[in-house]
Design a protein around this motif. Structure first.
Motif, PDB file in Angstrom:
ATOM      1  N   ASP A  24       0.856  -1.184   0.000  1.00 40.45           N
ATOM      2  CA  ASP A  24       0.000   0.000   0.000  1.00 40.45           C
ATOM      3  C   ASP A  24       0.892   1.235   0.000  1.00 40.45           C
ATOM      4  N   LEU A  25       0.574   2.219  -0.832  1.00 37.11           N
ATOM      5  CA  LEU A  25       1.387   3.432  -0.957  1.00 37.11           C
ATOM      6  C   LEU A  25       0.735   4.608  -0.227  1.00 37.11           C
ATOM      7  N   ALA A  34      -8.189 -10.293   0.772  1.00 40.56           N
ATOM      8  CA  ALA A  34      -9.568 -10.774   0.647  1.00 40.56           C
ATOM      9  C   ALA A  34     -10.194 -11.077   2.008  1.00 40.56           C
ATOM     10  N   THR A  35      -9.358 -11.361   3.010  1.00 38.10           N
ATOM     11  CA  THR A  35      -9.848 -11.648   4.370  1.00 38.10           C
ATOM     12  C   THR A  35     -10.369 -10.402   5.071  1.00 38.10           C
ATOM     13  N   GLY A  36     -10.096  -9.217   4.510  1.00 33.34           N
ATOM     14  CA  GLY A  36     -10.495  -7.973   5.144  1.00 33.34           C
ATOM     15  C   GLY A  36      -9.357  -7.318   5.910  1.00 33.34           C
ATOM     16  N   GLN A  37      -8.199  -7.981   5.982  1.00 38.21           N
ATOM     17  CA  GLN A  37      -7.037  -7.410   6.678  1.00 38.21           C
ATOM     18  C   GLN A  37      -6.499  -6.225   5.888  1.00 38.21           C
ATOM     19  N   ARG A  38      -6.406  -5.050   6.540  1.00 41.76           N
ATOM     20  CA  ARG A  38      -5.859  -3.866   5.878  1.00 41.76           C
ATOM     21  C   ARG A  38      -4.338  -3.899   5.953  1.00 41.76           C
ATOM     22  N   LEU A  39      -3.698  -3.609   4.833  1.00 46.44           N
ATOM     23  CA  LEU A  39      -2.239  -3.579   4.803  1.00 46.44           C
ATOM     24  C   LEU A  39      -1.720  -2.345   5.520  1.00 46.44           C
ATOM     25  N   VAL A  40      -0.582  -2.503   6.183  1.00 45.39           N
ATOM     26  CA  VAL A  40       0.124  -1.375   6.777  1.00 45.39           C
ATOM     27  C   VAL A  40       0.854  -0.670   5.636  1.00 45.39           C
ATOM     28  N   ASN A  42       3.332   1.086   3.167  1.00 44.53           N
ATOM     29  CA  ASN A  42       4.768   0.948   2.889  1.00 44.53           C
ATOM     30  C   ASN A  42       5.374  -0.329   3.463  1.00 44.53           C
ATOM     31  N   THR A  43       4.548  -1.343   3.731  1.00 43.77           N
ATOM     32  CA  THR A  43       5.026  -2.623   4.261  1.00 43.77           C
ATOM     33  C   THR A  43       4.605  -3.733   3.303  1.00 43.77           C
ATOM     34  N   PRO A  44       5.524  -4.205   2.449  1.00 41.40           N
ATOM     35  CA  PRO A  44       5.158  -5.237   1.472  1.00 41.40           C
ATOM     36  C   PRO A  44       4.697  -6.524   2.152  1.00 41.40           C
ATOM     37  N   ILE A  45       3.678  -7.143   1.582  1.00 45.35           N
ATOM     38  CA  ILE A  45       3.187  -8.424   2.081  1.00 45.35           C
ATOM     39  C   ILE A  45       3.244  -9.413   0.918  1.00 45.35           C
ATOM     40  N   ARG A  46       3.752 -10.612   1.190  1.00 47.90           N
ATOM     41  CA  ARG A  46       3.933 -11.619   0.148  1.00 47.90           C
ATOM     42  C   ARG A  46       2.588 -12.193  -0.292  1.00 47.90           C
ATOM     43  N   LEU A  47       2.442 -12.358  -1.602  1.00 45.85           N
ATOM     44  CA  LEU A  47       1.258 -12.960  -2.183  1.00 45.85           C
ATOM     45  C   LEU A  47       1.624 -14.308  -2.786  1.00 45.85           C
ATOM     46  N   THR A  48       0.639 -15.130  -3.038  1.00 47.88           N
ATOM     47  CA  THR A  48       0.842 -16.394  -3.733  1.00 47.88           C
ATOM     48  C   THR A  48      -0.100 -16.437  -4.927  1.00 47.88           C
ATOM     49  N   GLY A  50      -3.102 -16.928  -6.983  1.00 47.42           N
ATOM     50  CA  GLY A  50      -4.496 -17.007  -6.562  1.00 47.42           C
ATOM     51  C   GLY A  50      -4.870 -16.040  -5.453  1.00 47.42           C
ATOM     52  N   SER A  51      -3.879 -15.352  -4.858  1.00 51.79           N
ATOM     53  CA  SER A  51      -4.177 -14.368  -3.809  1.00 51.79           C
ATOM     54  C   SER A  51      -5.119 -13.299  -4.353  1.00 51.79           C
ATOM     55  N   ARG A  52      -6.075 -12.895  -3.525  1.00 53.00           N
ATOM     56  CA  ARG A  52      -7.000 -11.832  -3.895  1.00 53.00           C
ATOM     57  C   ARG A  52      -6.839 -10.652  -2.936  1.00 53.00           C
ATOM     58  N   PHE A  53      -7.027  -9.456  -3.471  1.00 53.82           N
ATOM     59  CA  PHE A  53      -6.986  -8.245  -2.647  1.00 53.82           C
ATOM     60  C   PHE A  53      -7.926  -7.225  -3.258  1.00 53.82           C
ATOM     61  N   TYR A  54      -8.281  -6.223  -2.458  1.00 54.49           N
ATOM     62  CA  TYR A  54      -9.146  -5.168  -2.985  1.00 54.49           C
ATOM     63  C   TYR A  54      -8.677  -3.804  -2.507  1.00 54.49           C
ATOM     64  N   LEU A  55      -9.112  -2.793  -3.261  1.00 49.59           N
ATOM     65  CA  LEU A  55      -8.722  -1.407  -3.001  1.00 49.59           C
ATOM     66  C   LEU A  55      -9.949  -0.627  -2.565  1.00 49.59           C
ATOM     67  N   GLY A  56      -9.916  -0.127  -1.343  1.00 49.48           N
ATOM     68  CA  GLY A  56     -11.007   0.705  -0.837  1.00 49.48           C
ATOM     69  C   GLY A  56     -12.236  -0.070  -0.402  1.00 49.48           C
TER      70      GLY A  56
END
Length: 66
Positions: A24-25, A34-40, A42-48, A50-56
């Motif tokens: 997240d910038l 996709a779980t609803g966890q908000r990214l911190v 400037n802290t990269p999180i590893r994806l695999t 099939g990973s899903r994410f959403y913006l806003g």
């Protein structure tokens, strides 16, 4: 144009050691797994594959395919 809930510079997906990461910038509306966890910001999180994410909000959903 712009989409509701998405900042102009919202997030980035890049490869780190050959693996995809999501960062997240310091977006106004947040980047979420996709779980609803908000990214911190400037802290990269590893994806695999099939990973899903959403913006806003969940309507702005993306999936990683490699």
């Amino acid at each position: 144009g712009t989409a509701a809930g998405i900042s102009r510079r919202h997030c980035r997906v890049r490869l780190l050691d050959g693996k995809p990461v999501l960062e997240d910038l310091q977006s106004s509306y947040g980047t979420y797994l996709a779980t609803g966890q908000r990214l911190v910001a400037n802290t990269p999180i590893r994806l695999t594959n099939g990973s899903r994410f959403y913006l806003g909000h969940r309507g702005n959903q993306f999936q990683i395919t490699m």
